[in-house]
Design an enzyme around this catalytic site. Structure first.
Site, PDB file in Angstrom:
ATOM      1  N   PHE A 121       1.156  -1.179  -0.229  1.00 25.74           N
ATOM      2  CA  PHE A 121      -0.179   0.419  -0.145  1.00 25.74           C
ATOM      3  C   PHE A 121       0.924   1.232  -0.167  1.00 25.74           C
ATOM      4  O   PHE A 121       2.158   1.167   0.878  1.00 25.74           O
ATOM      5  CB  PHE A 121      -1.279   0.045   1.241  1.00 25.74           C
ATOM      6  CG  PHE A 121      -2.318  -0.021   1.173  1.00 25.74           C
ATOM      7  CD1 PHE A 121      -2.951  -0.785   0.261  1.00 25.74           C
ATOM      8  CD2 PHE A 121      -3.058   1.180   1.705  1.00 25.74           C
ATOM      9  CE1 PHE A 121      -3.777  -1.341  -0.122  1.00 25.74           C
ATOM     10  CE2 PHE A 121      -4.839   0.639   0.970  1.00 25.74           C
ATOM     11  CZ  PHE A 121      -5.326  -0.424   1.152  1.00 25.74           C
ATOM     12  N   GLN A 247      -8.257  14.266   4.351  1.00 21.99           N
ATOM     13  CA  GLN A 247      -7.498  13.777   2.996  1.00 21.99           C
ATOM     14  C   GLN A 247      -8.288  12.893   1.738  1.00 21.99           C
ATOM     15  O   GLN A 247      -9.371  12.722   1.891  1.00 21.99           O
ATOM     16  CB  GLN A 247      -7.141  12.071   3.807  1.00 21.99           C
ATOM     17  CG  GLN A 247      -6.102  10.982   2.552  1.00 21.99           C
ATOM     18  CD  GLN A 247      -5.782  10.191   3.306  1.00 21.99           C
ATOM     19  OE1 GLN A 247      -6.621   8.703   3.688  1.00 21.99           O
ATOM     20  NE2 GLN A 247      -4.851  10.036   3.917  1.00 21.99           N
ATOM     21  N   LEU A 263     -15.158   4.952  -3.591  1.00 24.47           N
ATOM     22  CA  LEU A 263     -13.526   4.672  -3.506  1.00 24.47           C
ATOM     23  C   LEU A 263     -13.084   3.103  -4.459  1.00 24.47           C
ATOM     24  O   LEU A 263     -13.953   2.892  -4.810  1.00 24.47           O
ATOM     25  CB  LEU A 263     -13.539   4.142  -1.993  1.00 24.47           C
ATOM     26  CG  LEU A 263     -12.053   4.290  -1.814  1.00 24.47           C
ATOM     27  CD1 LEU A 263     -11.714   5.557  -1.588  1.00 24.47           C
ATOM     28  CD2 LEU A 263     -11.571   3.562  -0.259  1.00 24.47           C
ATOM     29  N   GLU A 266      -7.147   1.540  -3.124  1.00 22.81           N
ATOM     30  CA  GLU A 266      -5.305   1.936  -3.737  1.00 22.81           C
ATOM     31  C   GLU A 266      -4.626  -0.095  -3.442  1.00 22.81           C
ATOM     32  O   GLU A 266      -4.019   0.225  -4.302  1.00 22.81           O
ATOM     33  CB  GLU A 266      -4.743   1.791  -1.864  1.00 22.81           C
ATOM     34  CG  GLU A 266      -3.185   2.876  -1.912  1.00 22.81           C
ATOM     35  CD  GLU A 266      -3.045   3.366  -0.623  1.00 22.81           C
ATOM     36  OE1 GLU A 266      -3.945   4.521  -0.314  1.00 22.81           O
ATOM     37  OE2 GLU A 266      -2.055   3.574  -0.403  1.00 22.81           O
ATOM     38  N   ARG A 322      -1.367   9.400  -0.483  1.00 24.18           N
ATOM     39  CA  ARG A 322      -2.023   9.439  -0.753  1.00 24.18           C
ATOM     40  C   ARG A 322      -1.958  11.018  -1.135  1.00 24.18           C
ATOM     41  O   ARG A 322      -2.941  11.203  -2.322  1.00 24.18           O
ATOM     42  CB  ARG A 322      -3.319   8.973   0.278  1.00 24.18           C
ATOM     43  CG  ARG A 322      -3.944   8.155   0.034  1.00 24.18           C
ATOM     44  CD  ARG A 322      -4.450   7.404   1.041  1.00 24.18           C
ATOM     45  NE  ARG A 322      -5.005   6.231   0.818  1.00 24.18           N
ATOM     46  CZ  ARG A 322      -5.282   5.696   1.777  1.00 24.18           C
ATOM     47  NH1 ARG A 322      -6.656   6.172   2.716  1.00 24.18           N
ATOM     48  NH2 ARG A 322      -6.367   3.996   1.985  1.00 24.18           N
ATOM     49  N   HIS A 388     -12.331  11.433   2.190  1.00 28.11           N
ATOM     50  CA  HIS A 388     -11.979  10.416   1.881  1.00 28.11           C
ATOM     51  C   HIS A 388     -12.155  10.382   3.736  1.00 28.11           C
ATOM     52  O   HIS A 388     -12.704   9.181   4.063  1.00 28.11           O
ATOM     53  CB  HIS A 388     -10.799   9.742   1.826  1.00 28.11           C
ATOM     54  CG  HIS A 388     -10.374   8.188   1.952  1.00 28.11           C
ATOM     55  ND1 HIS A 388     -11.919   7.084   1.695  1.00 28.11           N
ATOM     56  CD2 HIS A 388      -9.678   8.035   2.608  1.00 28.11           C
ATOM     57  CE1 HIS A 388     -11.179   5.833   2.278  1.00 28.11           C
ATOM     58  NE2 HIS A 388     -10.062   6.069   2.443  1.00 28.11           N
ATOM     59  N   ARG A 423      -2.475  10.791   6.882  1.00 32.47           N
ATOM     60  CA  ARG A 423      -3.201   9.225   6.923  1.00 32.47           C
ATOM     61  C   ARG A 423      -2.329   8.105   5.421  1.00 32.47           C
ATOM     62  O   ARG A 423      -3.109   8.269   4.401  1.00 32.47           O
ATOM     63  CB  ARG A 423      -3.966   8.461   7.084  1.00 32.47           C
ATOM     64  CG  ARG A 423      -4.909   7.392   7.698  1.00 32.47           C
ATOM     65  CD  ARG A 423      -5.856   6.861   8.413  1.00 32.47           C
ATOM     66  NE  ARG A 423      -6.345   6.973   6.920  1.00 32.47           N
ATOM     67  CZ  ARG A 423      -7.523   5.676   6.119  1.00 32.47           C
ATOM     68  NH1 ARG A 423      -6.850   4.794   6.308  1.00 32.47           N
ATOM     69  NH2 ARG A 423      -7.654   6.113   5.143  1.00 32.47           N
TER      70      ARG A 423
HETATM   71  P1  FAD Z   1     -17.138   3.534  11.591  1.00 30.36           P
HETATM   72  O1  FAD Z   1     -16.831   2.970  11.545  1.00 30.36           O
HETATM   73  O2  FAD Z   1     -16.846   5.858  10.445  1.00 30.36           O
HETATM   74  O3  FAD Z   1     -18.604   4.046  12.723  1.00 30.36           O
HETATM   75  C1  FAD Z   1     -18.253   5.534  12.730  1.00 30.36           C
HETATM   76  C2  FAD Z   1     -19.806   4.888  13.941  1.00 30.36           C
HETATM   77  O4  FAD Z   1     -20.555   6.071  15.007  1.00 30.36           O
HETATM   78  C3  FAD Z   1     -20.719   3.866  13.114  1.00 30.36           C
HETATM   79  O5  FAD Z   1     -21.524   3.011  14.077  1.00 30.36           O
HETATM   80  C4  FAD Z   1     -22.407   4.910  13.090  1.00 30.36           C
HETATM   81  O6  FAD Z   1     -23.503   4.886  12.515  1.00 30.36           O
HETATM   82  C5  FAD Z   1     -22.149   6.093  14.208  1.00 30.36           C
HETATM   83  N1  FAD Z   1     -22.327   7.034  14.887  1.00 30.36           N
HETATM   84  C6  FAD Z   1     -21.693   8.815  14.033  1.00 30.36           C
HETATM   85  N2  FAD Z   1     -22.125   9.566  15.047  1.00 30.36           N
HETATM   86  C7  FAD Z   1     -23.349   8.892  16.101  1.00 30.36           C
HETATM   87  C8  FAD Z   1     -23.971   9.605  16.795  1.00 30.36           C
HETATM   88  N3  FAD Z   1     -24.313  11.153  16.697  1.00 30.36           N
HETATM   89  N4  FAD Z   1     -25.425   8.963  17.200  1.00 30.36           N
HETATM   90  C9  FAD Z   1     -24.734   7.316  17.098  1.00 30.36           C
HETATM   91  N5  FAD Z   1     -23.486   7.030  16.531  1.00 30.36           N
HETATM   92  C10 FAD Z   1     -22.982   7.740  15.927  1.00 30.36           C
HETATM   93  N6  FAD Z   1      -8.874   2.387   6.777  1.00 30.36           N
HETATM   94  C11 FAD Z   1      -8.328   1.061   6.444  1.00 30.36           C
HETATM   95  O7  FAD Z   1      -7.102   1.123   7.377  1.00 30.36           O
HETATM   96  N7  FAD Z   1      -7.960   0.281   5.262  1.00 30.36           N
HETATM   97  C12 FAD Z   1      -8.773   0.180   3.930  1.00 30.36           C
HETATM   98  O8  FAD Z   1      -8.469  -0.237   3.100  1.00 30.36           O
HETATM   99  C13 FAD Z   1      -9.395   1.362   4.350  1.00 30.36           C
HETATM  100  N8  FAD Z   1     -10.422   1.009   2.982  1.00 30.36           N
HETATM  101  C14 FAD Z   1     -11.673   2.338   3.316  1.00 30.36           C
HETATM  102  C15 FAD Z   1     -13.139   2.144   2.446  1.00 30.36           C
HETATM  103  C16 FAD Z   1     -13.673   3.444   2.988  1.00 30.36           C
HETATM  104  C17 FAD Z   1     -14.857   2.971   1.010  1.00 30.36           C
HETATM  105  C18 FAD Z   1     -13.753   4.174   3.173  1.00 30.36           C
HETATM  106  C19 FAD Z   1     -14.990   5.026   3.335  1.00 30.36           C
HETATM  107  C20 FAD Z   1     -12.868   3.866   4.051  1.00 30.36           C
HETATM  108  C21 FAD Z   1     -11.479   3.106   3.834  1.00 30.36           C
HETATM  109  N9  FAD Z   1     -10.845   3.289   5.307  1.00 30.36           N
HETATM  110  C22 FAD Z   1     -10.130   1.905   5.587  1.00 30.36           C
HETATM  111  C23 FAD Z   1     -10.813   4.075   6.419  1.00 30.36           C
HETATM  112  C24 FAD Z   1     -11.726   3.613   7.182  1.00 30.36           C
HETATM  113  O9  FAD Z   1     -12.600   2.919   6.925  1.00 30.36           O
HETATM  114  C25 FAD Z   1     -12.331   5.025   8.135  1.00 30.36           C
HETATM  115  O10 FAD Z   1     -11.229   5.693   8.510  1.00 30.36           O
HETATM  116  C26 FAD Z   1     -12.558   4.032   9.544  1.00 30.36           C
HETATM  117  O11 FAD Z   1     -13.109   2.184   9.467  1.00 30.36           O
HETATM  118  C27 FAD Z   1     -13.704   4.925  10.643  1.00 30.36           C
HETATM  119  O12 FAD Z   1     -13.573   3.464  11.344  1.00 30.36           O
HETATM  120  P2  FAD Z   1     -14.743   4.185  12.826  1.00 30.36           P
HETATM  121  O13 FAD Z   1     -14.618   2.786  14.476  1.00 30.36           O
HETATM  122  O14 FAD Z   1     -13.607   5.286  13.842  1.00 30.36           O
HETATM  123  O15 FAD Z   1     -16.245   5.051  12.711  1.00 30.36           O
END
Ligand code: FAD
Length: 638
Positions: A121, A247, A263, A266, A322, A388, A423
């Site tokens: 990556f 980002q 998306l 990568e 990126r 992103h 990142r």
């Molecule tokens: P999230 O998984 O975003 O979860 C947030 C949670 O908070 C959800 O359950 C939502 O419902 C809840 N929530 C939000 N606001 C509220 C509220 N007010 N009240 C109650 N609940 C709420 N990263 C990598 O390392 N490798 C990858 O291959 C990669 N691929 C990606 C592909 C895509 C298409 C995308 C969009 C991102 C990718 N990323 C990747 C980035 C990574 O997926 C995210 O940064 C990461 O999953 C965020 O995780 P999190 O647990 O912080 O929040």
């Protein structure tokens, strides 16, 4: 008094993505009662969408890998603005967190000799991303949910109730955090389906709400990413840092318009895909910045050899970090060498056999076939930058994930510091696991240390309910009625056009003026109907969060007069060593306002511990640090 459903827990985790679930597991394993609240369905978080993989220096694909190399790559990727302690913990603990997932039942792809397979990556020296095809996030969430079910089964045996100690509140949005004497006392929200109010009495809240992408028009993020956790923390009195760093992933779909921004992992480039302009040129060789010169191949032959022999060849510049790739694509398009729909070409068809493409990248194959009618085994994809990920977030203690507000913790994308100004791909999934666990532990230790639990005041609950229903009461403060969808569209357009991938002082000022106008008009936001499933009302409530975080991004971006990572200024194109150790801190004064005023202040970062600093050659540090900062470096003194 308003009718409110009440619950009481030791710890309430807001967000059921990777960070939230990992925090839940840890706090529950410490014996505490835990609620997990998410505004979408359980199992549908951003994390599910993660395709490429989870970065951890297991050394399976190249024995040269170790935590020090991962640490160095992460700091370089973030242009040395990262919180070094977070980057250290992350690099050291990520391999254990991946192994631990397998004990929960995860099954990563394997090497021929049965070890966890790791893929290349951008910005990672060695193949480092543990993956499950291009559906890694799904496996991560699946197994953590399975672990949660197994903990609930144990509770059923012990207490006769699956939900005795751990309960999921899905499709439930938290709108306010409540405090007593400056300490967290609870969280207030509503059920999305019924609109009924709900109160969690709890001394500890872990915010794990993900990102802010929905403040931008073209984004890979889904509807939930409205910066709720960022805004909740600000309004509760915590600080945000690094909000100017957003980002833009270089490869989002650009066509058809209905799917613009989705998306393209990568992993396509990690597995051999190359970027080309309309003249068929592999243009990335022209965009290797000085700080990375020497680490990347400067010709196609060497870049291609690198895929088979990474020890003897330098890596392809298609896999630069990126921010660099996104800027290069932006320039190609601007200079007239773009693809028909305003992107560039990403070609894997001419690089791998069709079967291999379908095997390694099944989701990408289907995504393009179904959404764009493009067969990626036969023709190139058209791709361009898409908003992103936000590097900025809640400032936390690296070891405990505690914010400056007692009882408030944060992990995952809504926290800040770990990734500095940019990142590296794959470093988010590992971040979620490492700091989700630490947040669960931090919250548990905090609760155990309390002599008395803060109480929720009835007046605070009434005020939170009043704010929530305000959009049904018509325009306030003498302003005209406004439709939340119109304001959201205007906000997204301004952020996209004026505080996007390339920034200029006058444009950012225009964005700030526009946000000020939206701030005035937001009091007019009016919704019709009832509280039962009412998306217009939901958006009206989310809008104030998006406005607050957009103001943080725009003001901080205007203030930082240099270009670094996810912040590129046309009028200040160079990285400036004087800015390297400065954090821009966003805070709001305690107030009852719907959207309180944001203040931005600069503060210095804590200098990196000497043993970590010595992991870098002096010649590399000289590209980032000031002369004064390096005066005591051992190589200088020798
Ligand atoms: P999230 O998984 O975003 O979860 C947030 C949670 O908070 C959800 O359950 C939502 O419902 C809840 N929530 C939000 N606001 C509220 C509220 N007010 N009240 C109650 N609940 C709420 N990263 C990598 O390392 N490798 C990858 O291959 C990669 N691929 C990606 C592909 C895509 C298409 C995308 C969009 C991102 C990718 N990323 C990747 C980035 C990574 O997926 C995210 O940064 C990461 O999953 C965020 O995780 P999190 O647990 O912080 O929040």
């Amino acid at each position: 008094m308003t009718e409110v459903e009440r619950h009481s827990y030791d710890v309430v985790v807001i967000g059921a993505g990777g960070a939230g679930l990992r925090a839940v597991i840890e706090a529950r394993q410490r014996g505490l009662s835990v609620a997990v609240v998410c505004k979408s369905l359980f199992g549908k978080a951003h994390t599910v969408m993660a395709e490429g993989g989870c970065a951890a220096s297991m050394g399976n694909a190249n024995a040269g890998d170790n935590w020090q190399v991962h640490f160095r790559d992460t700091m370089r990727g973030g242009k040395f603005l990262n919180n070094w302690r977070m980057a250290e913990l992350h690099a050291k603990e990520a391999p254990d967190r991946v192994w631990e997932l397998e004990t929960y039942g995860a099954l990563f792809d394997r090497t021929a000799d049965g070890r966890i397979s790791q893929r290349n990556f951008g910005g990672h020296t060695y193949p480092r991303l543990a993956h499950v095809g291009d559906r890694t996030g799904l496996e991560l969430i699946r197994t953590m949910q399975q672990k949660i079910v197994s903990l609930q089964q144990e509770d059923q045996k012990r207490y006769g109730d699956y939900e005795a100690k751990l309960k999921v509140f899905a499709e439930c949005t938290v709108t306010e955090l409540l405090k007593e004497d400056g300490r967290i006392s609870g969280a207030f929200g509503y059920w999305r389906e019924s609109g009924r109010f709900i109160l969690f009495e709890t001394p500890a809240v872990v915010l794990a709400t993900g990102g802010i992408g929905k403040s931008f028009k073209v984004t890979s993020n889904s509807w939930e990413y409205t910066g709720d956790g960022h805004a909740l923390a600000l309004r509760a009195g915590a600080d945000l840092i690094n909000m100017e760093f957003v980002q833009f992933h270089p490869t989002g779909m650009v066509w058809p318009p209905s799917v613009k921004g989705i998306l393209v992992t990568e992993g396509v480039r990690g597995d051999g895909g190359v970027l080309k302009n309309s003249q068929g040129e592999r243009f990335m060789f022209r965009y290797i910045p000085d700080v990375f010169k020497g680490q990347y191949a400067d010709n196609e032959a060497e870049a291609d050899r690198w895929y088979d022999d990474a020890d003897k060849n330098r890596r392809t510049p298609d896999l630069l970090p990126r921010d660099e790739v996104a800027r290069a694509i932006n320039t190609e398009v601007k200079e007239g060498r773009g693809s028909p729909h305003g992107g560039v070409f990403l070609d894997i068809a001419s690089r791998l056999p069709a079967d291999e493409i379908r095997r390694r990248l099944p989701s990408m194959y289907h995504q393009f076939k179904e959404l764009a009618d493009v067969d990626i085994t036969k023709e190139p994809m058209e791709v361009g930058p898409t908003c992103h990920y936000v590097m900025g977030g809640i400032e936390v203690d690296p070891d405990t994930a505690a914010s400056s507000v007692p009882g408030l913790f944060a992990a995952g994308e809504c926290s800040g510091g770990m990734h500095g100004s940019n990142r590296l791909g794959g470093n988010s999934l590992s971040d979620l696991l490492v700091f989700g666990r630490r947040a669960g532990l931090g919250a548990a230790s905090y609760v155990e240390s309390l002599e008395r639990r803060p109480k929720v005041a009835d007046a605070d609950v009434t005020a939170a309910a009043r704010t929530a229903v305000a959009p049904f009461d018509g325009a306030r403060d003498g302003v005209a009625e406004e439709n939340p969808y119109t304001l959201h569209t205007e906000l997204q357009q301004s952020m996209n056009d004026l505080v996007g991938i390339i920034r200029k002082s006058d444009e950012m000022q225009k964005a700030i003026d526009k946000l000020a106008e939206i701030r005035r008009r937001i009091c007019g936001v009016t919704v019709e109907g009832h509280r039962q499933y009412n998306p217009g009302w939901h958006l009206a409530l989310d809008l104030r969060n998006m406005l607050l975080v957009s103001e943080c991004v725009a003001h901080a971006a205007l203030r930082r007069t240099e270009s670094r990572g996810g912040h590129t200024r046309d009028d200040h194109p160079q990285m400036d060593a004087q800015w390297r150790n400065k954090l821009l801190v966003c805070s709001v004064a305690d107030s009852d306002e719907v959207v309180p005023d944001v203040t931005i202040a600069a503060k210095p970062q804590e200098p990196m511990r000497q043993d970590l600093l010595e992991l870098f050659e002096l010649s590399e540090l000289e590209k980032y640090y000031t002369e004064d900062e390096l005066a005591d470096h051992p190589e200088r003194k020798a």
